[in-house]
Design an enzyme around this catalytic site. Structure first.
Site, PDB file in Angstrom:
ATOM      1  N   ILE A  81     -28.910 -64.962 -30.789  1.00 25.84           N
ATOM      2  CA  ILE A  81     -28.739 -65.253 -29.357  1.00 25.84           C
ATOM      3  C   ILE A  81     -29.875 -64.586 -28.597  1.00 25.84           C
ATOM      4  O   ILE A  81     -30.017 -63.360 -28.633  1.00 25.84           O
ATOM      5  CB  ILE A  81     -27.395 -64.725 -28.812  1.00 25.84           C
ATOM      6  CG1 ILE A  81     -26.225 -65.267 -29.638  1.00 25.84           C
ATOM      7  CG2 ILE A  81     -27.232 -65.094 -27.335  1.00 25.84           C
ATOM      8  CD1 ILE A  81     -24.861 -64.747 -29.198  1.00 25.84           C
ATOM      9  N   THR A  82     -30.695 -65.371 -27.902  1.00 26.95           N
ATOM     10  CA  THR A  82     -31.765 -64.761 -27.102  1.00 26.95           C
ATOM     11  C   THR A  82     -31.173 -64.247 -25.784  1.00 26.95           C
ATOM     12  O   THR A  82     -30.224 -64.827 -25.243  1.00 26.95           O
ATOM     13  CB  THR A  82     -32.903 -65.762 -26.796  1.00 26.95           C
ATOM     14  OG1 THR A  82     -32.419 -66.769 -25.904  1.00 26.95           O
ATOM     15  CG2 THR A  82     -33.436 -66.408 -28.072  1.00 26.95           C
ATOM     16  N   GLY A  83     -31.739 -63.160 -25.288  1.00 21.72           N
ATOM     17  CA  GLY A  83     -31.267 -62.615 -24.014  1.00 21.72           C
ATOM     18  C   GLY A  83     -29.815 -62.171 -24.090  1.00 21.72           C
ATOM     19  O   GLY A  83     -29.026 -62.403 -23.170  1.00 21.72           O
ATOM     20  N   ALA A  84     -29.453 -61.501 -25.196  1.00 26.72           N
ATOM     21  CA  ALA A  84     -28.062 -61.069 -25.364  1.00 26.72           C
ATOM     22  C   ALA A  84     -27.818 -59.686 -24.778  1.00 26.72           C
ATOM     23  O   ALA A  84     -26.769 -59.084 -25.005  1.00 26.72           O
ATOM     24  CB  ALA A  84     -27.682 -61.094 -26.837  1.00 26.72           C
ATOM     25  N   SER A 112     -27.552 -58.988 -21.578  1.00 24.65           N
ATOM     26  CA  SER A 112     -26.733 -58.985 -20.360  1.00 24.65           C
ATOM     27  C   SER A 112     -26.096 -60.351 -20.145  1.00 24.65           C
ATOM     28  O   SER A 112     -26.372 -61.298 -20.886  1.00 24.65           O
ATOM     29  CB  SER A 112     -27.574 -58.590 -19.129  1.00 24.65           C
ATOM     30  OG  SER A 112     -28.378 -59.665 -18.706  1.00 24.65           O
ATOM     31  N   GLY A 113     -25.247 -60.417 -19.127  1.00 23.82           N
ATOM     32  CA  GLY A 113     -24.692 -61.692 -18.660  1.00 23.82           C
ATOM     33  C   GLY A 113     -24.049 -62.552 -19.729  1.00 23.82           C
ATOM     34  O   GLY A 113     -23.283 -62.076 -20.583  1.00 23.82           O
ATOM     35  N   TYR A 157     -37.617 -72.580 -11.792  1.00 29.40           N
ATOM     36  CA  TYR A 157     -36.454 -72.309 -12.637  1.00 29.40           C
ATOM     37  C   TYR A 157     -35.708 -73.614 -12.957  1.00 29.40           C
ATOM     38  O   TYR A 157     -35.376 -73.890 -14.101  1.00 29.40           O
ATOM     39  CB  TYR A 157     -35.512 -71.318 -11.935  1.00 29.40           C
ATOM     40  CG  TYR A 157     -34.163 -71.176 -12.610  1.00 29.40           C
ATOM     41  CD1 TYR A 157     -34.005 -70.373 -13.727  1.00 29.40           C
ATOM     42  CD2 TYR A 157     -33.049 -71.855 -12.123  1.00 29.40           C
ATOM     43  CE1 TYR A 157     -32.768 -70.254 -14.355  1.00 29.40           C
ATOM     44  CE2 TYR A 157     -31.813 -71.745 -12.735  1.00 29.40           C
ATOM     45  CZ  TYR A 157     -31.669 -70.936 -13.848  1.00 29.40           C
ATOM     46  OH  TYR A 157     -30.444 -70.829 -14.466  1.00 29.40           O
TER      47      TYR A 157
HETATM   48  P1  NDP Z   1     -29.032 -62.581 -17.048  1.00 29.49           P
HETATM   49  O1  NDP Z   1     -30.193 -62.279 -16.191  1.00 29.49           O
HETATM   50  O2  NDP Z   1     -27.838 -61.697 -17.006  1.00 29.49           O
HETATM   51  O3  NDP Z   1     -29.477 -62.695 -18.559  1.00 29.49           O
HETATM   52  C1  NDP Z   1     -30.727 -63.204 -18.904  1.00 29.49           C
HETATM   53  C2  NDP Z   1     -31.165 -62.593 -20.204  1.00 29.49           C
HETATM   54  O4  NDP Z   1     -32.472 -63.103 -20.520  1.00 29.49           O
HETATM   55  C3  NDP Z   1     -31.296 -61.067 -20.141  1.00 29.49           C
HETATM   56  O5  NDP Z   1     -30.751 -60.557 -21.336  1.00 29.49           O
HETATM   57  C4  NDP Z   1     -32.784 -60.855 -20.083  1.00 29.49           C
HETATM   58  O6  NDP Z   1     -33.221 -59.656 -20.682  1.00 29.49           O
HETATM   59  C5  NDP Z   1     -33.262 -62.017 -20.926  1.00 29.49           C
HETATM   60  N1  NDP Z   1     -34.687 -62.262 -20.753  1.00 29.49           N
HETATM   61  C6  NDP Z   1     -35.377 -62.481 -19.614  1.00 29.49           C
HETATM   62  N2  NDP Z   1     -36.686 -62.605 -19.881  1.00 29.49           N
HETATM   63  C7  NDP Z   1     -36.834 -62.480 -21.216  1.00 29.49           C
HETATM   64  C8  NDP Z   1     -37.942 -62.467 -22.092  1.00 29.49           C
HETATM   65  N3  NDP Z   1     -39.194 -62.619 -21.649  1.00 29.49           N
HETATM   66  N4  NDP Z   1     -37.728 -62.293 -23.414  1.00 29.49           N
HETATM   67  C9  NDP Z   1     -36.484 -62.102 -23.887  1.00 29.49           C
HETATM   68  N5  NDP Z   1     -35.389 -62.075 -23.112  1.00 29.49           N
HETATM   69  C10 NDP Z   1     -35.573 -62.248 -21.785  1.00 29.49           C
HETATM   70  O7  NDP Z   1     -28.632 -64.078 -16.663  1.00 29.49           O
HETATM   71  P2  NDP Z   1     -27.453 -65.057 -17.166  1.00 29.49           P
HETATM   72  O8  NDP Z   1     -26.640 -64.415 -18.203  1.00 29.49           O
HETATM   73  O9  NDP Z   1     -26.819 -65.583 -15.962  1.00 29.49           O
HETATM   74  O10 NDP Z   1     -28.306 -66.246 -17.787  1.00 29.49           O
HETATM   75  C11 NDP Z   1     -28.188 -66.651 -19.128  1.00 29.49           C
HETATM   76  C12 NDP Z   1     -28.382 -68.166 -19.222  1.00 29.49           C
HETATM   77  O11 NDP Z   1     -27.381 -68.829 -18.475  1.00 29.49           O
HETATM   78  C13 NDP Z   1     -29.711 -68.663 -18.678  1.00 29.49           C
HETATM   79  O12 NDP Z   1     -30.210 -69.665 -19.554  1.00 29.49           O
HETATM   80  C14 NDP Z   1     -29.333 -69.273 -17.345  1.00 29.49           C
HETATM   81  O13 NDP Z   1     -30.236 -70.305 -16.982  1.00 29.49           O
HETATM   82  C15 NDP Z   1     -27.975 -69.835 -17.682  1.00 29.49           C
HETATM   83  N6  NDP Z   1     -27.118 -70.118 -16.555  1.00 29.49           N
HETATM   84  C16 NDP Z   1     -26.636 -69.123 -15.753  1.00 29.49           C
HETATM   85  C17 NDP Z   1     -25.819 -69.440 -14.704  1.00 29.49           C
HETATM   86  C18 NDP Z   1     -25.264 -68.410 -13.800  1.00 29.49           C
HETATM   87  O14 NDP Z   1     -24.549 -68.763 -12.889  1.00 29.49           O
HETATM   88  N7  NDP Z   1     -25.549 -67.125 -14.004  1.00 29.49           N
HETATM   89  C19 NDP Z   1     -25.429 -70.829 -14.431  1.00 29.49           C
HETATM   90  C20 NDP Z   1     -26.008 -71.773 -15.341  1.00 29.49           C
HETATM   91  C21 NDP Z   1     -26.796 -71.412 -16.360  1.00 29.49           C
HETATM   92  P3  NDP Z   1     -33.116 -58.217 -19.901  1.00 29.49           P
HETATM   93  O15 NDP Z   1     -31.697 -57.784 -20.090  1.00 29.49           O
HETATM   94  O16 NDP Z   1     -34.086 -57.387 -20.682  1.00 29.49           O
HETATM   95  O17 NDP Z   1     -33.482 -58.460 -18.486  1.00 29.49           O
END
Ligand code: NDP
Length: 315
Positions: free
Chosen positions: A7-10, A12-13, A190
């Site tokens: 899972i990429t970006g795991a 947070s969120g 975005y």
């Molecule tokens: P977060 O900002 O909480 O999570 C985003 C994650 O991406 C973080 O873990 C962040 O890392 C990571 N990230 C950012 N840049 C990079 C990079 N260069 N390399 C590796 N990792 C990276 O946002 P969400 O959880 O909300 O978003 C997750 C997905 O959900 C996204 O694809 C978003 O488009 C989608 N989404 C979100 C919605 C919402 O309402 N929130 C609605 C619809 C879709 P770090 O922790 O280091 O910052």
């Protein structure tokens, strides 16, 4: 055996909530592919994940070198890959000026789309070789692809145009930083990147589903108004957005609920159909949603694919 999911970006969120949900099921080993190793470790610990259910590997999607290095490290580890979840994203709605990836692409499209495109292409063979009963490649989409919602129609709307900016490399030097060749707009960049994500899921499906048996899917998990995604937004927005989504649009979901939804797309035996964009109704039941005209345009998908191959050095 346990399944292995990257899972990429795991850290947070949505990504973290999904990692937690899968790790707790006891059926998965979760590889958290994150740019900040310590943050990911801390996040896993504080959400109660236990050591035998996850590992953290470094991946910075805003650098193609880092993507290649991650893939090399993963292959070297000898693990099989059963599911890949392209989840990480950046959102820069208040940026006045563009910022760039290590390779000089505008940061939102460079990270959310191009970094994931290279990652998914390089790991496709590993997925293909997996003997897991249902192997999947999931690319997280967004509401910007839904024409049947209010939020999907809020300006600036996504629009890839003739893709002259993308073809030029989004570098702001000899090309625009925007896919359609227009002036920089962080919110639009975005949305454009998410349209690319959804187009690529379908293009993967057309090119590889029959041959490989891999399920390709995208989803809109609901509005998770509390995640870090909105960290760059103005404070008033961050204050009002969650209650607005809760009480006005009623699209709000908690991080926990969104994580359960994405975890379903990873592992639910009933969600094996390929080429689908999943959404959930207000009773939290999944359904196959319709994509907007642009997000389902076959010739645009092919064009994004071909230009992106060149930009990431695959063609
Ligand atoms: P977060 O900002 O909480 O999570 C985003 C994650 O991406 C973080 O873990 C962040 O890392 C990571 N990230 C950012 N840049 C990079 C990079 N260069 N390399 C590796 N990792 C990276 O946002 P969400 O959880 O909300 O978003 C997750 C997905 O959900 C996204 O694809 C978003 O488009 C989608 N989404 C979100 C919605 C919402 O309402 N929130 C609605 C619809 C879709 P770090 O922790 O280091 O910052």
């Amino acid at each position: 055996r346990k399944g292995t999911v990257i899972i990429t970006g795991a850290s947070s969120g949505l990504g973290l909530a999904t990692a937690k949900s899968l790790a707790e099921s006891g059926k998965w080993h979760v590889i958290m592919a994150c740019r900040d190793f310590l943050k990911a470790e801390r996040a896993a610990k504080s959400s109660g994940m236990t050591k035998e259910n996850y590992s953290v590997m470094h991946l910075d999607l805003s650098s193609l070198d880092s993507v290649r290095q991650f893939v090399a490290n993963f292959k070297q580890s000898g693990q099989s890959l059963d599911v890949l979840v392209c989840n990480a994203a950046v959102y820069l709605p208040t940026a006045k000026e563009p910022t760039y990836t290590a390779d000089g692409f505008e940061l939102s499209v460079g990270t959310n789309h191009l970094g994931h495109f290279l990652l998914a292409r390089l790991l496709l063979d590993d997925l293909k070789q997996s003997d897991y009963p249902s192997k999947r490649l999931i690319i997280v989409g967004s509401i910007t692809g839904n024409t049947n919602t209010l939020a999907g129609n809020v300006p600036p709307k996504a629009n890839l145009g003739d893709m002259r900016g993308l073809a030029g490399g989004l570098n702001g030097l000899n090309s625009s930083t925007m896919i359609d060749g227009g002036d920089f707009d962080g919110a639009k960049a975005y949305k454009d990147s998410k349209v690319c994500n959804m187009l690529m899921m379908q293009e993967f499906h057309r090119r590889y589903h029959e041959e490989t048996g891999i399920t390709f899917a995208s989803l809109y998990p609901g509005c998770i108004a509390t995640t870090g995604l909105f960290r760059e937004h103005i404070p008033l927005f961050r204050l009002l957005f969650p209650p607005f989504q809760k009480y006005i649009t009623k699209g709000y979901v908690s991080e926990e609920e969104s994580g359960k939804r994405l975890a379903q797309v990873v592992s639910d035996p009933s969600l094996t159909k390929s080429g689908v964009y999943w959404s959930w109704n207000n009773k939290s039941a999944s359904f196959e949603n319709e994509l907007s005209e642009e997000a389902s345009d076959v010739s645009k998908a092919r064009k994004v694919w071909e230009i992106s191959e060149k930009l990431v050095g695959l063609a």
